[in-house]
Motif scaffolding. Structure first.
Motif, PDB file in Angstrom:
ATOM      1  N   ARG A   1      -7.660   6.476  -0.436  1.00 34.36           N
ATOM      2  CA  ARG A   1      -6.245   6.640  -0.180  1.00 34.36           C
ATOM      3  C   ARG A   1      -5.527   5.322  -0.450  1.00 34.36           C
ATOM      4  N   PRO A   2      -4.315   5.372  -0.972  1.00 27.33           N
ATOM      5  CA  PRO A   2      -3.564   4.122  -1.171  1.00 27.33           C
ATOM      6  C   PRO A   2      -3.434   3.337   0.130  1.00 27.33           C
ATOM      7  N   GLY A   3      -3.672   2.040   0.056  1.00 21.95           N
ATOM      8  CA  GLY A   3      -3.597   1.183   1.231  1.00 21.95           C
ATOM      9  C   GLY A   3      -4.919   0.962   1.920  1.00 21.95           C
ATOM     10  N   LEU A   4      -5.963   1.708   1.534  1.00 22.11           N
ATOM     11  CA  LEU A   4      -7.285   1.543   2.131  1.00 22.11           C
ATOM     12  C   LEU A   4      -8.224   0.847   1.159  1.00 22.11           C
ATOM     13  N   ASN A   5      -9.255   0.195   1.708  1.00 17.31           N
ATOM     14  CA  ASN A   5     -10.300  -0.454   0.897  1.00 17.31           C
ATOM     15  C   ASN A   5      -9.737  -1.457  -0.096  1.00 17.31           C
ATOM     16  N   GLY A   6      -8.688  -2.159   0.302  1.00 16.22           N
ATOM     17  CA  GLY A   6      -8.129  -3.209  -0.553  1.00 16.22           C
ATOM     18  C   GLY A   6      -7.180  -2.727  -1.624  1.00 16.22           C
ATOM     19  N   THR A   7      -6.868  -1.439  -1.668  1.00 19.26           N
ATOM     20  CA  THR A   7      -5.928  -0.931  -2.669  1.00 19.26           C
ATOM     21  C   THR A   7      -4.492  -1.078  -2.173  1.00 19.26           C
ATOM     22  N   GLY A   8      -3.541  -0.965  -3.105  1.00 21.24           N
ATOM     23  CA  GLY A   8      -2.140  -1.112  -2.759  1.00 21.24           C
ATOM     24  C   GLY A   8      -1.511   0.204  -2.329  1.00 21.24           C
ATOM     25  N   PHE A   9      -0.374   0.103  -1.654  1.00 21.65           N
ATOM     26  CA  PHE A   9       0.397   1.281  -1.284  1.00 21.65           C
ATOM     27  C   PHE A   9       1.234   1.744  -2.477  1.00 21.65           C
ATOM     28  N   LEU A  10       1.696   2.984  -2.428  1.00 24.75           N
ATOM     29  CA  LEU A  10       2.531   3.543  -3.475  1.00 24.75           C
ATOM     30  C   LEU A  10       4.013   3.365  -3.135  1.00 24.75           C
ATOM     31  N   SER A  11       4.821   3.175  -4.166  1.00 23.27           N
ATOM     32  CA  SER A  11       6.275   3.101  -4.008  1.00 23.27           C
ATOM     33  C   SER A  11       6.905   4.079  -4.984  1.00 23.27           C
ATOM     34  N   GLN A  12       7.627   5.058  -4.449  1.00 21.84           N
ATOM     35  CA  GLN A  12       8.280   6.073  -5.282  1.00 21.84           C
ATOM     36  C   GLN A  12       9.599   5.542  -5.815  1.00 21.84           C
ATOM     37  N   GLY A  13       9.934   5.955  -7.046  1.00 17.41           N
ATOM     38  CA  GLY A  13      11.214   5.590  -7.633  1.00 17.41           C
ATOM     39  C   GLY A  13      11.246   4.223  -8.267  1.00 17.41           C
ATOM     40  N   GLN A  14      10.083   3.653  -8.543  1.00 13.80           N
ATOM     41  CA  GLN A  14      10.037   2.371  -9.245  1.00 13.80           C
ATOM     42  C   GLN A  14       8.754   2.271 -10.059  1.00 13.80           C
TER      43      GLN A  14
END
Length: 261
Positions: free
Chosen positions: A205-218
């Motif tokens: 999932r985004p934000g877990l295990n060192g991954t980044g979060f998602l940003s909608q509209g950019q």
């Protein structure tokens, strides 16, 4: 004298490769999710005329030896996966990964590719695809006649059918990371493929295990810095010119030898 001609020629060839890499970086300065490359070089084998530490007499040793290098070659072209800047588009299907990770896409031949380009759109069946028609994985199908769509920072996709209706979850966007992203094979069209050097994909999932979060509209822009590339281009050009001067000097020395009587 012949060695210096060949040595300088390897230097010119290496700087030509360096310039090719820089040119590709500059050409993709406006490409979504593009990651700049850097050419890396290594010296060639040395001609050893005297071994370092070899005996030169009674209890005497050569401190340095005599080793003459024979040039340079391209060792690798390294990808820099530093994040690019954010370009706010307000398009609901444009998604940026703020940090590490890749979107999974399925190519027409059934292979799974990975991309940082989050410019998605709907196909005739409502499925999210990239600009080349590759399907986002896992598949997300947008129902018709919706009034809004929301993609959370953790990848949950929700739609609103009516103004007074509650949001309905229709899917989940996961991201993939690799132990060595620089080992991915670039296929063009903003797509990477897994290789033995990259390691196995790690889905989360985004934000877990060192991954980044998602940003909608950019969208994530290219991480190419024009100033750095211009400085690198000037340095490569001067190095290429200097190697050509070495060849001219070696030619003049050979000419002097040929003119001896």
């Amino acid at each position: 004298m012949i060695k210096s001609l060949n040595t300088a020629a390897t230097g010119m060839a290496a700087q030509q490769t360096n310039m090719d890499v820089i040119a590709n970086n500059i050409a993709n300065v406006s490409t979504n999710g593009f990651k700049r490359s850097r050419a890396e070089f290594e010296d060639l084998v040395y001609q050893t005329q005297k071994e370092p530490g070899s005996s030169t007499g009674m209890n005497a040793y050569s401190p340095n030896g005599v080793q003459v290098g024979l040039g340079v070659r391209t060792a690798a072209v390294q990808k820099d996966f530093k994040d690019g800047n954010a370009n706010v588009t307000k398009n609901p299907f444009d998604i940026q990964i703020e940090g590490s990770g890749f979107f999974q896409i399925q190519t027409p031949d059934g292979q799974i590719g990975y991309t940082r380009d989050g410019a998605f759109q709907k196909d005739p069946n409502g499925r999210l695809i990239d600009k080349n028609g590759n399907l986002l994985q896992p598949e997300i199908t947008i129902p018709p006649n919706i009034s809004g769509i929301e993609i959370s920072a953790t990848g949950e996709v929700r739609v609103i059918s009516g103004l007074n209706d509650p949001a309905q979850t229709i899917g989940q966007i996961d991201v993939v990371n690799f132990v060595n992203p620089a080992g991915l094979k670039a296929m063009g069209k903003n797509v990477f493929m897994q290789s033995p050097s990259s390691g196995q994909p790690i889905t989360s999932r985004p934000g877990l295990n060192g991954t980044g979060f998602l940003s909608q509209g950019q969208l994530e822009t290219s991480n190419v810095n024009i100033v750095d590339e211009m400085v690198g281009m000037i340095t490569a050009q001067r190095a290429y010119e200097t190697n050509s001067k070495v060849i001219q000097a070696s030619d003049q020395m050979l000419q002097s030898i040929n003119n001896l009587r």
